[in-house]
Design a protein around this motif. Structure first.
Motif, short mmCIF file in Angstrom:
data_model
loop_
_atom_site.label_atom_id
_atom_site.label_comp_id
_atom_site.label_asym_id
_atom_site.label_seq_id
_atom_site.Cartn_x
_atom_site.Cartn_y
_atom_site.Cartn_z
N PRO A 14 -43.24 -1.38 25.43
CA PRO A 14 -42.30 -0.24 25.37
C PRO A 14 -41.53 -0.21 24.05
N SER A 15 -41.21 0.99 23.63
CA SER A 15 -40.44 1.18 22.40
C SER A 15 -39.08 1.77 22.73
N GLY A 16 -38.11 1.46 21.89
CA GLY A 16 -36.76 2.01 22.03
C GLY A 16 -36.16 2.25 20.67
N VAL A 17 -35.03 2.90 20.65
CA VAL A 17 -34.33 3.14 19.38
C VAL A 17 -34.08 1.81 18.69
N GLY A 18 -34.40 1.74 17.42
CA GLY A 18 -34.27 0.48 16.69
C GLY A 18 -32.82 0.08 16.51
N TRP A 19 -32.51 -1.16 16.87
CA TRP A 19 -31.17 -1.69 16.59
C TRP A 19 -30.95 -1.77 15.08
N PHE A 20 -32.01 -2.13 14.37
CA PHE A 20 -31.92 -2.32 12.92
C PHE A 20 -33.06 -1.54 12.31
N ASP A 21 -32.73 -0.46 11.60
CA ASP A 21 -33.79 0.32 10.99
C ASP A 21 -33.28 0.98 9.71
N THR A 22 -34.15 1.72 9.07
CA THR A 22 -33.86 2.28 7.76
C THR A 22 -32.79 3.36 7.83
N VAL A 23 -31.85 3.31 6.90
CA VAL A 23 -30.85 4.36 6.76
C VAL A 23 -31.53 5.58 6.13
N GLN A 24 -31.42 6.72 6.78
CA GLN A 24 -32.14 7.90 6.32
C GLN A 24 -31.26 8.80 5.47
#
Length: 854
Positions: A544-554
Motif C-alpha cells: 500500500p502507498s500513502g502520502v509521503g512523510w518525507f518527499d520533494t518540496v514542489q
C-alpha cells in the motif's frame, strides 16, 4: 507513604495536628524552606512567590525548563490550524525537571523531540552494523532537502527533481528523511538499486512516434570564462566558452552519471561570440525520461568583457504538429496543452503562436509555482505556405509549432496536447514531438529480477529439459546489443514464451504463466501484471502507498503531495504485500503515528481531524475542522489530518470536568464525592492536578447579568454547553442558584435578583456571580433568548495547583495531587478553606506546612 487510601491521609492529618500543637504561635507562618528560590530566583514578599531566572521554574525555582518546539500531536487550536509553536518537548516527550532534558516518544528525537528521526538500516548484507540511513545516505530535514539540488531524485532512483526552494512551513525543520547516495535506494537506503534498461516491448510513444532516448540542449553566448553542467548529482569540470564539440563530449562523458552521448553544435564552439550556440546532447544508451539537468555559469563567464550579459540556458524543446485541415470554414474545435498536471485555457485551431505563448505563460506551474524557477516561453510556427505560418493549424498544409522553455534547468516537465480539435468530424490528432526520452527505463530491462543486496540483475534464462531454450537475456550496451551495463537488455535468445512460476512452491503442477498474477502479451512475450502485482514475471506484491512523510518540496512551496510505498516509513514484503513499519508508525501504509500503550487505558486514539471535533475553548465546544475528508479538496497545509494521531485522554477538559479521587481527607475534611481524574500527555500517562486561583494575587469573580423578560412560563440557562432544568419565570434566587450549581460545569454561584423575581420588567433581570469558577468566563445563553451581559470580567487565574504547589502527575496513589507550598492548602474556590485540593487557600495561621492536599 506506604499506607493507602483514607488511612494514609488520616495519619497525615494527625501528624500535622501534632506539629501545629507543639509549635509556638506564629512560628509556622514565618517558616520557609532552606535556600529559598534555590539561588535561581528572587523571592517577592508581596506575591509570596519566587521569580525564577531564565531556564528555571517551580515554586522554589528548582525545576528546569525543557527545550520546546512545534507541537506534533496536540488538538488543533483553530479552524484548520494545528502544531502551535513553543511547546515543551514538542508534545511528544517527557521532561526531566532535574536535568532539563526530554525523553522522546518512539520515532522522535532532538533536544526538544522536535525531529522525526531518520530510519536506520544495516550497512551490509549480514546486518552486523546498523546506522542512520544504513550508512548510505544523508539524514536531512525538509528544509535542507528543499534547499539542495542534487540533479537526481532525492528519494528514488530515476525520478524527476526540482530546483532548490525555501520551505518554511511548521514541519520544515522537524520532519526528516533519508536522501540516498546512488545507487542506494529505499526509505532507509538499505537497498542497492539495479541497472535500468529498455525492454523494447514498447516501441511507440502515445503519439505514435518511434521511441527515442533523451535529447538535451544548451544555449550559450560568451567569449570569456566557463560554465558547469550538472546531471544526477554529478557536476562536470569547467567547460570553457571556446570548447569544441569533441572536448565538450569528453568532459561530459567523464561524469559518472553519463554513459555515452553524441554532441552536435550550431557553431564551432560551445558558446557563440554574439549569437548563441545551440549544443545538442543525445543520450545513446540511457533509457527513459531523464531527471533535470542544470547549467551554472562561473563568475568569469562574460560576453564582450562584461559589456553585454552572457547567455546561458538549457532549452527544453517541443514541436507540435497539426495536420492539414480539410476545409476553410465550418469546422470547429480547440485544444489544451498540459504541463505539470495543469491544463492551459482552450486554444483554438486558428490561434497564433502568440496565443500559444500566452496560454503557457499563464499556467500557475510556469508563472507562480514553477518547479524550476523562472522559465522563458517562446513559440514559433513553420508551414510550407509561409502565409499561414503564424497559425498553429491550416487548411492548406500541416503546421509545425516549435515551443521552447528556457531555464537554467532542462529538461523540464513534459508538455502534452489534450486534443479536441476536429476536422470534418474526425479527431485531428495533434502530435507532440519531444526532446524528453520516450523509451522505457525499467529495472533490469523488465527481463530479470533485481537482487537488492548486491545491486545486480538476475537475467531470465529458461529452457526445457530437452535444452529447448525459451528465452535468454544478458547484459546490453543500452541499445539491445551485447554490453557491460548489467541490465538484461540483450536478448541472446529472443523470447518465445512469457515467464512462468510455481504459485505453490510445494506443488510442481502449479506452474502458471506470469505466476497467475497477470497475462502474457504474446506480441512481446512480456507479462502484464494485474493490479497489486509487479515485476517482470508478476511474482512480486505491491505494498500500500500513502502520502509521503518525507518527499520533494514542489514549486508551490508545499511538500507531502506525492504517494510513496509504505509512505516512506517502512519496507515492503514483496511476498505478502505488507508494509513493515518503522518504530512509531502504523497503518497498512505506515501512514499513521502510533498511539503508545493504547493511551494507557484512559483515552482513545484519534486523528487530528477528529481531535478538532472535540476541541474546547474556555470550556465550550468549538466548530473547528481540520482539513477536508475529500482528498481532492483537502488543503495542502492539512495533509496530515489522518496521519497524525494522538490520545484523546479522559477528563481532559479541565473547565468542564471536576477532578479528584473519592473517599479521602482534604485539608482535614473528610470528603466522599466521586470525581473524575483527568489525564494528558501523548499517551495519557500524566494526571492533571486541580486548577484554581492564586490567593496571593489580586482578582475578582466574573459577574453576568441576565435580562429576563418573561411574564409566564419558564426558561433555561446554558453554561459551557450544559443546560439547566427549567426555571420558572418567578423563581427565587435560591432556585436559580440550585439550578446552576446542579450543572457539573459550575462550582458555586451567588444569584442576586434585581426585583421580586428573575423576570420582573423594572428593573429586569438578575445577576450571577461565579464564586467557584475563576477566570474570564464565556457568557451564559438562555432559552428563550435573553440579553446576557458581562457585568464584571473575571480576572482570577485558573492554573494548576493555583500556582502555589507542584503537581504530582505520575501514576500511582498520589496521581493528580498537589504538593502545596508552605502556608497554602486546599480551598473552596473563593479564598476559603475547602475540598478543591488546589492549594488555593493561604493559611495565615501557619497550619499548612507543605503537604499533599489529600
Amino acid at each position: 507513604m506506604a499506607l493507602t487510601n483514607g488511612w494514609r491521609d488520616l495519619l497525615g492529618v494527625v501528624i500535622l495536628a501534632l506539629v501545629v500543637l507543639q509549635s509556638p504561635p506564629g512560628v509556622l507562618s514565618q517558616r520557609k524552606p532552606k535556600n529559598m528560590c534555590s539561588k535561581q530566583g528572587i523571592f517577592n514578599s508581596t506575591t509570596k512567590r519566587c521569580t525564577c531566572v531564565t531556564g528555571w521554574t517551580g515554586p522554589l525555582c528548582n525545576d528546569r525548563f525543557c527545550p520546546a518546539g512545534h507541537d506534533w500531536l496536540a488538538t488543533p487550536h483553530g479552524h484548520h490550524l494545528a502544531h502551535k509553536d513553543h511547546v515543551e518537548c514538542s508534545g511528544v516527550g517527557e521532561c526531566d525537571r532535574l536535568l532539563g532534558t526530554c525523553t522522546c516518544k518512539t520515532g522522535f528525537g532532538g533536544a526538544a523531540c522536535e525531529k522525526m528521526v531518520c530510519p536506520k538500516g544495516a550497512t551490509n548484507s549480514t546486518g552486523e552494523v546498523v546506522k542512520t540511513c544504513s550508512g548510505h545516505g544523508r539524514c536531512m530535514t525538509l528544509r535542507e532537502m528543499g534547499g539542495v539540488w542534487t540533479g537526481n531524485d532525492n528519494l528514488e532512483i530515476g525520478g524527476l527533481v526540482y530546483k532548490p526552494r525555501d520551505y518554511n512551513l511548521w514541519d520544515a525543520d522537524q520532519i526528516q528523511g533519508c536522501v540516498c547516495d546512488p545507487p542506494y535506494t529505499g526509505h532507509n537506503c538499505s537497498l542497492k538499486s539495479c541497472p535500468y534498461g529498455d525492454d523494447y516491448s514498447v516501441r511507440f510513444d502515445p503519439y505514435g512516434q518511434i521511441t527515442h532516448h533523451e535529447v538535451m540542449r544548451i544555449e550559450c553566448a560568451a567569449n570569456q570564462g566557463s560554465f558547469r553542467f550538472a546531471f544526477r548529482g554529478v557536476s562536470s569540470e569547467e567547460i570553457p566558452f571556446d570548447a569544441p564539440q569533441g572536448r565538450v563530449k569528453h568532459i561530459l562523458e567523464k561524469m559518472t552519471s553519463i554513459d555515452s552521448i553524441s554532441v552536435s553544435m550550431t557553431s564551432s564552439t560551445v558558446c557563440g561570440n554574439g549569437s548563441p550556440t545551440i549544443t545538442t546532447i543525445t543520450f545513446l544508451n540511457q533509457a527513459g525520461e531523464m531527471p533535470a539537468a542544470k547549467v551554472t555559469p562561473q563568475s568569469n563567464l562574460k560576453l564582450n568583457s562584461g559589456a553585454s550579459p552572457a547567455i546561458l540556458n538549457m532549452v527544453t524543446q517541443f514541436v507540435m504538429e497539426c495536420p492539414m485541415m480539410q476545409k476553410a470554414v465550418g469546422h470547429v474545435g480547440s485544444m489544451h496543452l498540459k504541463y505539470d498536471g495543469e491544463l492551459t485555457r482552450a486554444i483554438n485551431y486558428t490561434a497564433s503562436v502568440t496565443d500559444v505563448e500566452s496560454a503557457i505563460r499563464n499556467l500557475t506551474t510556469i508563472r507562480h509555482h514553477s518547479d524550476y524557477g523562472h522559465i522563458n516561453v517562446t513559440a514559433s510556427s513553420a508551414s510550407p505556405l509561409s502565409t499561414y505560418g503564424i497559425e498553429i493549424c491550416s487548411y492548406l498544409s500541416h503546421v509545425n509549432t516549435t515551443i521552447e522553455l528556457r531555464s537554467e534547468y532542462g529538461n523540464l516537465h513534459m508538455l502534452d496536447a489534450v486534443n479536441d480539435i476536429f476536422r470534418e468530424e474526425v479527431d485531428a490528432n495533434i502530435t507532440m514531438h519531444t526532446s524528453k526520452g520516450t523509451t522505457q527505463a525499467k529495472l533490469c530491462s523488465d527481463r530479470g529480477h533485481c537482487d537488492y543486496k548486491s545491486g545486480t540483475c538476475e537475467c531470465f534464462f529458461q529452457s526445457t529439459p530437452f535444452m529447448d531454450i525459451k528465452r535468454r537475456y544478458e547484459s546490453s550496451d543500452g541499445n539491445g546489443n551485447p554490453g557491460r551495463r548489467g541490465d538484461c537488455g540483450y536478448a541472446q535468445v529472443v523470447a518465445r514464451k512469457c515467464p512462468d512460476g510455481l504459485t505453490n512452491i510445494d506443488d510442481p503442477l502449479s506452474l502458471e504463466t506470469c505466476y497467475g498474477n497477470g497475462f502474457c502479451d504474446n506480441s512481446t512475450y512480456a507479462c502484464r501484471c494485474s493490479e497489486g502485482y509487479q515485476g517482470s514475471d508478476c511474482s512480486e506484491r505491491v505494498c500500500p502507498s500513502g502520502v509521503g512523510w518525507f518527499d520533494t518540496v514542489q514549486g508551490d512551496g508545499y511538500a507531502h503531495q506525492t504517494k510513496r510505498e509504505c509512505s516512506g516509513q517502512g519496507s515492503c514484503d514483496r511476498v505478502s504485500g505488507h508494509c513493515h513499519c518503522e518504530n512509531g508508525f502504523t497503518g497498512e501504509a505506515c501512514d499513521k503515528i502510533i498511539c503508545e500503550d493504547e493511551c494507557n487505558g484512559v483515552g482513545v486514539c484519534q486523528p487530528l481531524h477528529k481531535l478538532a471535533e472535540y476541541a474546547v475553548v474556555n470550556g465550550e465546544a468549538t466548530e473547528y475542522a481540520y482539513g477536508n475528508p475529500d482528498a481532492n479538496f483537502n488543503s495542502k497545509a492539512t495533509w496530515d489530518r489522518e496521519m497524525f494521531q494522538s490520545c484523546l485522554c479522559d477528563g481532559t477538559f479541565l473547565e468542564r470536568d471536576r477532578q479528584g479521587p473519592s473517599d479521602t481527607f482534604i485539608s482535614g475534611l473528610y470528603v466522599n464525592e466521586p470525581k473524575v481524574l483527568g489525564y494528558h500527555g501523548y499517551s495519557c500517562k500524566k494526571a492533571y492536578c486541580p486548577h484554581g486561583d492564586d490567593p496571593s494575587t489580586p482578582g475578582v469573580n466574573e459577574k453576568q447579568t441576565v435580562s429576563c423578560t418573561l411574564t409566564t412560563g419558564s426558561f433555561t440557562l446554558t453554561f459551557r454547553d450544559k443546560t439547566t432544568a427549567s426555571i420558572a419565570y418567578d423563581a427565587t434566587a435560591a432556585t436559580v442558584k440550585a439550578a446552576l450549581e446542579a450543572l457539573n460545569v459550575v462550582e458555586t454561584v451567588t444569584v442576586t435578583l434585581n426585583a421580586a423575581n428573575p423576570c420582573d420588567a423594572v428593573p429586569s433581570g438578575f445577576v450571577v456571580e461565579f464564586t467557584g469558577n475563576p477566570g474570564d468566563l464565556p457568557l451564559m445563553k438562555s432559552a428563550p433568548s435573553f440579553t446576557v451581559a458581562e457585568t464584571i470580567k473575571g480576572t482570577k487565574e485558573f492554573v494548576e495547583c493555583s500556582n502555589r504547589g507542584v503537581c504530582n502527575s505520575k501514576a500511582g496513589q498520589l496521581a493528580g495531587m498537589c504538593y502545596c507550598d508552605w502556608n497554602y492548602m486546599s480551598s473552596d474556590g473563593n479564598g476559603g478553606r475547602g475540598t478543591r485540593r488546589d492549594c488555593g487557600k493561604y493559611d495565615e495561621y501557619g497550619q499548612a506546612v507543605g503537604y499533599f492536599t489529600s
